[in-house]
Design a protein around this motif. Sequence first.
Motif, PDB file in Angstrom:
ATOM      1  N   ASN A   1       0.794  -1.059   0.079  1.00 16.68           N
ATOM      2  CA  ASN A   1      -0.029   0.200  -0.157  1.00 16.68           C
ATOM      3  C   ASN A   1       0.713   1.257   0.041  1.00 16.68           C
ATOM      4  O   ASN A   1       0.278   2.368  -0.015  1.00 16.68           O
ATOM      5  CB  ASN A   1      -0.856   0.058   1.354  1.00 16.68           C
ATOM      6  CG  ASN A   1      -1.949  -0.926   1.251  1.00 16.68           C
ATOM      7  OD1 ASN A   1      -2.659  -1.107   0.088  1.00 16.68           O
ATOM      8  ND2 ASN A   1      -1.994  -2.085   2.266  1.00 16.68           N
ATOM      9  N   LEU A   2       1.968   1.122  -0.023  1.00 16.64           N
ATOM     10  CA  LEU A   2       3.011   2.310   0.166  1.00 16.64           C
ATOM     11  C   LEU A   2       2.788   3.173  -0.960  1.00 16.64           C
ATOM     12  O   LEU A   2       2.741   2.842  -2.326  1.00 16.64           O
ATOM     13  CB  LEU A   2       4.591   1.974   0.257  1.00 16.64           C
ATOM     14  CG  LEU A   2       5.031   1.492   1.658  1.00 16.64           C
ATOM     15  CD1 LEU A   2       6.566   0.894   1.404  1.00 16.64           C
ATOM     16  CD2 LEU A   2       5.062   2.655   2.332  1.00 16.64           C
ATOM     17  N   VAL A   3       2.605   4.559  -0.752  1.00 14.64           N
ATOM     18  CA  VAL A   3       2.683   5.641  -1.997  1.00 14.64           C
ATOM     19  C   VAL A   3       3.993   6.339  -1.806  1.00 14.64           C
ATOM     20  O   VAL A   3       4.554   6.672  -2.970  1.00 14.64           O
ATOM     21  CB  VAL A   3       1.587   6.775  -1.585  1.00 14.64           C
ATOM     22  CG1 VAL A   3       1.771   7.738  -2.264  1.00 14.64           C
ATOM     23  CG2 VAL A   3       0.260   5.737  -1.562  1.00 14.64           C
ATOM     24  N   ASP A   4       4.861   6.435  -0.583  1.00 18.35           N
ATOM     25  CA  ASP A   4       5.893   7.169  -0.523  1.00 18.35           C
ATOM     26  C   ASP A   4       7.055   6.306   0.127  1.00 18.35           C
ATOM     27  O   ASP A   4       6.725   6.075   1.594  1.00 18.35           O
ATOM     28  CB  ASP A   4       5.558   8.495   0.102  1.00 18.35           C
ATOM     29  CG  ASP A   4       6.863   9.396   0.237  1.00 18.35           C
ATOM     30  OD1 ASP A   4       7.886   9.048   0.228  1.00 18.35           O
ATOM     31  OD2 ASP A   4       6.514  10.805   0.378  1.00 18.35           O
ATOM     32  N   LEU A   5       8.068   6.094  -0.454  1.00 21.09           N
ATOM     33  CA  LEU A   5       9.034   5.319   0.094  1.00 21.09           C
ATOM     34  C   LEU A   5      10.641   5.971  -0.078  1.00 21.09           C
ATOM     35  O   LEU A   5      11.189   5.795  -0.930  1.00 21.09           O
ATOM     36  CB  LEU A   5       9.077   3.774  -0.456  1.00 21.09           C
ATOM     37  CG  LEU A   5      10.479   2.870  -0.040  1.00 21.09           C
ATOM     38  CD1 LEU A   5      10.321   2.838   1.560  1.00 21.09           C
ATOM     39  CD2 LEU A   5      10.227   1.729  -0.910  1.00 21.09           C
TER      40      LEU A   5
END
Length: 336
Positions: A202-206
Amino acid sequence: QAEEDFKNPVGTEDEAETAAVEPPVEFVPPTMPPTMPPTVETTEVNAPVESVESRLARITAILSPVTNLTDQSSPQYKSIVTLSAASEEILLIPTNPTLYPKFIQHYVIVLLYYTLGGSNWNFPANFFSTGEECDWNVQSVLFYVGGVFCKDGAVTSLYLPSNNLRGTIPTEIGLLSSMKLLRLNSNDLSGEIPSELSKLTNLVDLQLNHNALTGSIPTLFNEFWTSLEILNFANNLLTGTIPSDIAMLHKSLAVVALDDNFFEGTIADNMGALTELVYLYLEQNGFNDTLADDSLVRLENLQQLDLSDNYFHGDFPPHLLQHDNLTTIDLHDNQI
């Protein structure tokens, strides 16, 4: 530039809101009427207090399937000792298996604190301020904003940049499956990027940039990764090639920052599929390619491209001039 962070934390303003807790109302027992006959005296019996050893055993039973607790000198074991020392009023150990995920989440956040040197952080971010990990954050217009942010009780953002985090990222971080934002950039993290990050679909920003991470990028991405927009591993000590599975992010990825590492090999085969890409920073690596392949032409949304300080060679690729949106091309210190 790749050195800069992209965007603000996902939804941290809404997620950081916590309901005010009303002070408990003092209970005043009713007064016996003077004409009432005396009642039989009873002895108040307090519920037995569970021992720390018993709590530790119950916690171990819950967590053993998801974490290694065999080494009593490890941060993992230190974390469960901390949990077992908390009173039942502060931290309830669930007996219903449906509540285990929430308890495991609490454990992972405690583990991150111990694994990454929490006692030496620049900003404690209210860790351990309450028994609820979703309260462990600081949000202010004027001061540092960081910590753990949740939605509906699930951790969605872990935002701890520039906070003197030291150590290796624990593999248990992959248990925070609802997380949308992970920013641990500008710290002193070492070791390899854990492959368990692959579970955070579900990551959007890593963003793990500006650390001392080593090794290659593990296999992370698959067809379930449909939301990642920012991938920033810049300014580390990473080696190897760009993994081919990065092409799985073609529906969402807008920013790739892998600059200032020790990557090598070619780029066209992997990057040509990322048609939503806007910013591509690969400078100061060891890429060795001709750029003759015109697959980068497909990146019609590209605005900034930095391939400087590499080993690209051959003629200037004219296909790079076919981008209507491209405003910056940097190819200096190559052999073009």
